[in-house]
Design a protein around this motif. Structure first.
Motif, mmCIF file in Angstrom:
data_model
loop_
_atom_site.group_PDB
_atom_site.id
_atom_site.type_symbol
_atom_site.label_atom_id
_atom_site.label_comp_id
_atom_site.label_asym_id
_atom_site.label_seq_id
_atom_site.Cartn_x
_atom_site.Cartn_y
_atom_site.Cartn_z
ATOM 1 N N PRO A 124 0.828 -1.228 0.000
ATOM 2 C CA PRO A 124 0.000 0.000 0.000
ATOM 3 C C PRO A 124 0.853 1.265 0.000
ATOM 4 O O PRO A 124 0.821 2.065 0.937
ATOM 5 N N LEU A 125 1.612 1.442 -1.086
ATOM 6 C CA LEU A 125 2.553 2.554 -1.158
ATOM 7 C C LEU A 125 2.267 3.504 -2.317
ATOM 8 O O LEU A 125 2.985 4.496 -2.480
ATOM 9 N N HIS A 126 1.274 3.195 -3.131
ATOM 10 C CA HIS A 126 0.811 4.195 -4.081
ATOM 11 C C HIS A 126 0.036 5.257 -3.311
ATOM 12 O O HIS A 126 -0.518 4.981 -2.234
ATOM 13 N N LEU A 127 -0.028 6.445 -3.849
ATOM 14 C CA LEU A 127 -0.677 7.540 -3.129
ATOM 15 C C LEU A 127 -2.131 7.219 -2.801
ATOM 16 O O LEU A 127 -2.602 7.478 -1.688
ATOM 17 N N CYS A 128 -2.841 6.635 -3.741
ATOM 18 C CA CYS A 128 -4.246 6.304 -3.504
ATOM 19 C C CYS A 128 -4.380 5.185 -2.464
ATOM 20 O O CYS A 128 -5.333 5.172 -1.679
ATOM 21 N N SER A 129 -3.435 4.251 -2.440
ATOM 22 C CA SER A 129 -3.465 3.182 -1.442
ATOM 23 C C SER A 129 -3.216 3.739 -0.047
ATOM 24 O O SER A 129 -3.853 3.320 0.928
ATOM 25 N N ILE A 130 -2.287 4.673 0.059
ATOM 26 C CA ILE A 130 -2.021 5.328 1.341
ATOM 27 C C ILE A 130 -3.265 6.062 1.819
ATOM 28 O O ILE A 130 -3.659 5.977 2.988
ATOM 29 N N ASN A 131 -3.899 6.781 0.906
ATOM 30 C CA ASN A 131 -5.139 7.486 1.245
ATOM 31 C C ASN A 131 -6.231 6.519 1.663
ATOM 32 O O ASN A 131 -7.002 6.785 2.581
ATOM 33 N N SER A 132 -6.306 5.390 0.978
ATOM 34 C CA SER A 132 -7.319 4.393 1.283
ATOM 35 C C SER A 132 -7.174 3.873 2.707
ATOM 36 O O SER A 132 -8.163 3.719 3.435
ATOM 37 N N LEU A 133 -5.946 3.620 3.130
ATOM 38 C CA LEU A 133 -5.698 3.156 4.500
ATOM 39 C C LEU A 133 -6.074 4.227 5.526
ATOM 40 O O LEU A 133 -6.730 3.940 6.528
ATOM 41 N N ILE A 134 -5.655 5.455 5.262
ATOM 42 C CA ILE A 134 -5.961 6.532 6.213
ATOM 43 C C ILE A 134 -7.469 6.773 6.297
ATOM 44 O O ILE A 134 -8.025 6.934 7.393
ATOM 45 N N CYS A 135 -8.139 6.777 5.154
ATOM 46 C CA CYS A 135 -9.594 6.978 5.135
ATOM 47 C C CYS A 135 -10.332 5.874 5.881
ATOM 48 O O CYS A 135 -11.401 6.103 6.441
ATOM 49 N N SER A 136 -9.773 4.671 5.888
ATOM 50 C CA SER A 136 -10.412 3.546 6.560
ATOM 51 C C SER A 136 -10.387 3.691 8.075
ATOM 52 O O SER A 136 -11.263 3.149 8.767
ATOM 53 N N PHE A 137 -9.397 4.433 8.600
ATOM 54 C CA PHE A 137 -9.205 4.479 10.055
ATOM 55 C C PHE A 137 -9.347 5.862 10.676
ATOM 56 O O PHE A 137 -9.439 5.974 11.898
ATOM 57 N N ILE A 138 -9.403 6.905 9.873
ATOM 58 C CA ILE A 138 -9.298 8.254 10.414
ATOM 59 C C ILE A 138 -10.417 8.610 11.398
ATOM 60 O O ILE A 138 -10.215 9.390 12.331
ATOM 61 N N LEU A 139 -11.580 8.029 11.243
ATOM 62 C CA LEU A 139 -12.698 8.336 12.140
ATOM 63 C C LEU A 139 -12.712 7.467 13.384
ATOM 64 O O LEU A 139 -13.583 7.627 14.243
ATOM 65 N N PHE A 140 -11.760 6.576 13.497
ATOM 66 C CA PHE A 140 -11.701 5.680 14.644
ATOM 67 C C PHE A 140 -10.471 5.952 15.511
ATOM 68 O O PHE A 140 -10.138 5.167 16.401
ATOM 69 N N ILE A 141 -9.804 7.082 15.263
ATOM 70 C CA ILE A 141 -8.664 7.514 16.057
ATOM 71 C C ILE A 141 -8.929 8.960 16.490
ATOM 72 O O ILE A 141 -9.828 9.618 15.953
ATOM 73 N N PRO A 142 -8.175 9.483 17.488
ATOM 74 C CA PRO A 142 -8.352 10.891 17.878
ATOM 75 C C PRO A 142 -8.198 11.826 16.678
ATOM 76 O O PRO A 142 -7.404 11.579 15.773
ATOM 77 N N LYS A 143 -8.967 12.885 16.692
ATOM 78 C CA LYS A 143 -8.982 13.825 15.573
ATOM 79 C C LYS A 143 -7.578 14.338 15.276
ATOM 80 O O LYS A 143 -6.884 14.837 16.154
ATOM 81 N N ASN A 144 -7.157 14.181 14.035
ATOM 82 C CA ASN A 144 -5.819 14.578 13.613
ATOM 83 C C ASN A 144 -5.941 15.434 12.360
ATOM 84 O O ASN A 144 -6.204 14.925 11.277
ATOM 85 N N LYS A 145 -5.760 16.740 12.531
ATOM 86 C CA LYS A 145 -5.973 17.660 11.401
ATOM 87 C C LYS A 145 -4.943 17.465 10.288
ATOM 88 O O LYS A 145 -5.240 17.651 9.119
ATOM 89 N N ASN A 146 -3.717 17.080 10.664
ATOM 90 C CA ASN A 146 -2.686 16.891 9.646
ATOM 91 C C ASN A 146 -2.988 15.700 8.740
ATOM 92 O O ASN A 146 -2.836 15.776 7.520
ATOM 93 N N LEU A 147 -3.424 14.595 9.352
ATOM 94 C CA LEU A 147 -3.820 13.427 8.566
ATOM 95 C C LEU A 147 -4.996 13.772 7.680
ATOM 96 O O LEU A 147 -5.048 13.392 6.502
ATOM 97 N N TYR A 148 -5.962 14.490 8.259
ATOM 98 C CA TYR A 148 -7.148 14.840 7.475
ATOM 99 C C TYR A 148 -6.788 15.731 6.297
ATOM 100 O O TYR A 148 -7.252 15.507 5.172
ATOM 101 N N GLU A 149 -5.976 16.744 6.541
ATOM 102 C CA GLU A 149 -5.594 17.648 5.447
ATOM 103 C C GLU A 149 -4.868 16.889 4.341
ATOM 104 O O GLU A 149 -5.076 17.161 3.156
ATOM 105 N N PHE A 150 -4.049 15.924 4.729
ATOM 106 C CA PHE A 150 -3.330 15.137 3.725
ATOM 107 C C PHE A 150 -4.296 14.373 2.834
ATOM 108 O O PHE A 150 -4.178 14.406 1.603
ATOM 109 N N ILE A 151 -5.283 13.682 3.438
ATOM 110 C CA ILE A 151 -6.212 12.903 2.615
ATOM 111 C C ILE A 151 -7.164 13.800 1.842
ATOM 112 O O ILE A 151 -7.673 13.394 0.792
ATOM 113 N N PHE A 152 -7.401 15.012 2.343
ATOM 114 C CA PHE A 152 -8.286 15.898 1.587
ATOM 115 C C PHE A 152 -7.638 16.283 0.263
ATOM 116 O O PHE A 152 -8.249 16.135 -0.803
#
Length: 230
Positions: free
Chosen positions: A73-101
């Motif tokens: 999972p090292l293509h940009l879309c694969s990285i985004n896919s992993l983050i999108c799968s978990f971002i709502l189940f971890i403490p709010k992280n604006k940097n992670l969110y801005e990256f996937i946006f």
């Protein structure tokens, strides 16, 4: 084999229309729901994406298609896919969110409009996985932006661009070692992508400028243009 779909062909048009309809449908639905229900919808979308990723990996392993040079999972879309799968189940992280946006919405849009299905075996499963996963990395950041009070901070576009460049710099030697081409930093993709101009390393330099401009324009649209603001 790698399967590409010609720009503006009947197949391309049909797929893009379906994805746009689904994204617009969920965003429209969110307007009529309260925040708690929107959280449920957003988590449902994230878990759906996680399930798609699990199905994808299981499919590749079952049919002995998976390889270290193609399917980490090292293509940009694969990285985004992993983050999108978990971002709502971890403490709010604006940097992670801005990256996937930035990278998710723009990268997913590029993937949908210039599709290249790697190691495509002609199955409906792989076809759906490609379009649904890329559609979700566009939809999830947008849904969170509009209905869960996540915002784009000043210079968020620059932070996302810097992080993306760090990833690219790390992947160039890794790709050389694995004989891979994650994030297409060692050679351009086979698909006819209007953002790819020239050969290596010229296309990377051009891409850096184009992506930076896209990030700035995206920030301006979603923070300054009233029709797109949350």
């Amino acid at each position: 084999m790698d399967y590409t779909i010609d720009f503006l062909s009947i197949e391309w048009t049909k797929n893009v229309v379906i994805i746009v309809f689904l994204i617009a449908g969920f965003l429209f639905l969110g307007k009529f729901l309260n925040k708690n229900k929107n959280i449920i919808i957003a988590k449902f979308l994230s878990l759906t994406l996680l399930l798609i990723n699990i199905i994808h990996i299981s499919y590749l392993l079952f049919f002995d298609i998976w390889s270290i040079s193609e399917h980490l999972p090292l293509h940009l879309c694969s990285i985004n896919s992993l983050i999108c799968s978990f971002i709502l189940f971890i403490p709010k992280n604006k940097n992670l969110y801005e990256f996937i946006f930035y990278t998710g919405v723009i990268g997913g849009t590029v993937a949908i409009t210039t599709p290249q299905l790697v190691d495509y075996d002609g199955s409906l499963t792989q076809y759906l996985i490609y379009y649904l996963s890329h559609g979700l990395i566009i939809l999830i950041p947008l849904y969170i932006f509009y209905y869960l009070n996540f915002e784009l901070q000043k210079l968020s576009w620059l932070r996302a661009w810097v992080v993306m460049n760090i990833l690219m710099a790390l992947l160039i030697p890794l790709n050389y070692y694995l004989k891979s081409n994650y994030m297409y930093v060692n050679k351009p993709p086979k698909v006819d992508n209007p953002l790819i101009i020239g050969e290596w390393p010229v296309y990377l330099i051009n891409l850096e400028v184009i992506i930076l401009l896209l990030f700035v324009v995206t920030y301006f649209i979603f923070t300054k243009v009233s029709i797109f603001k949350s």
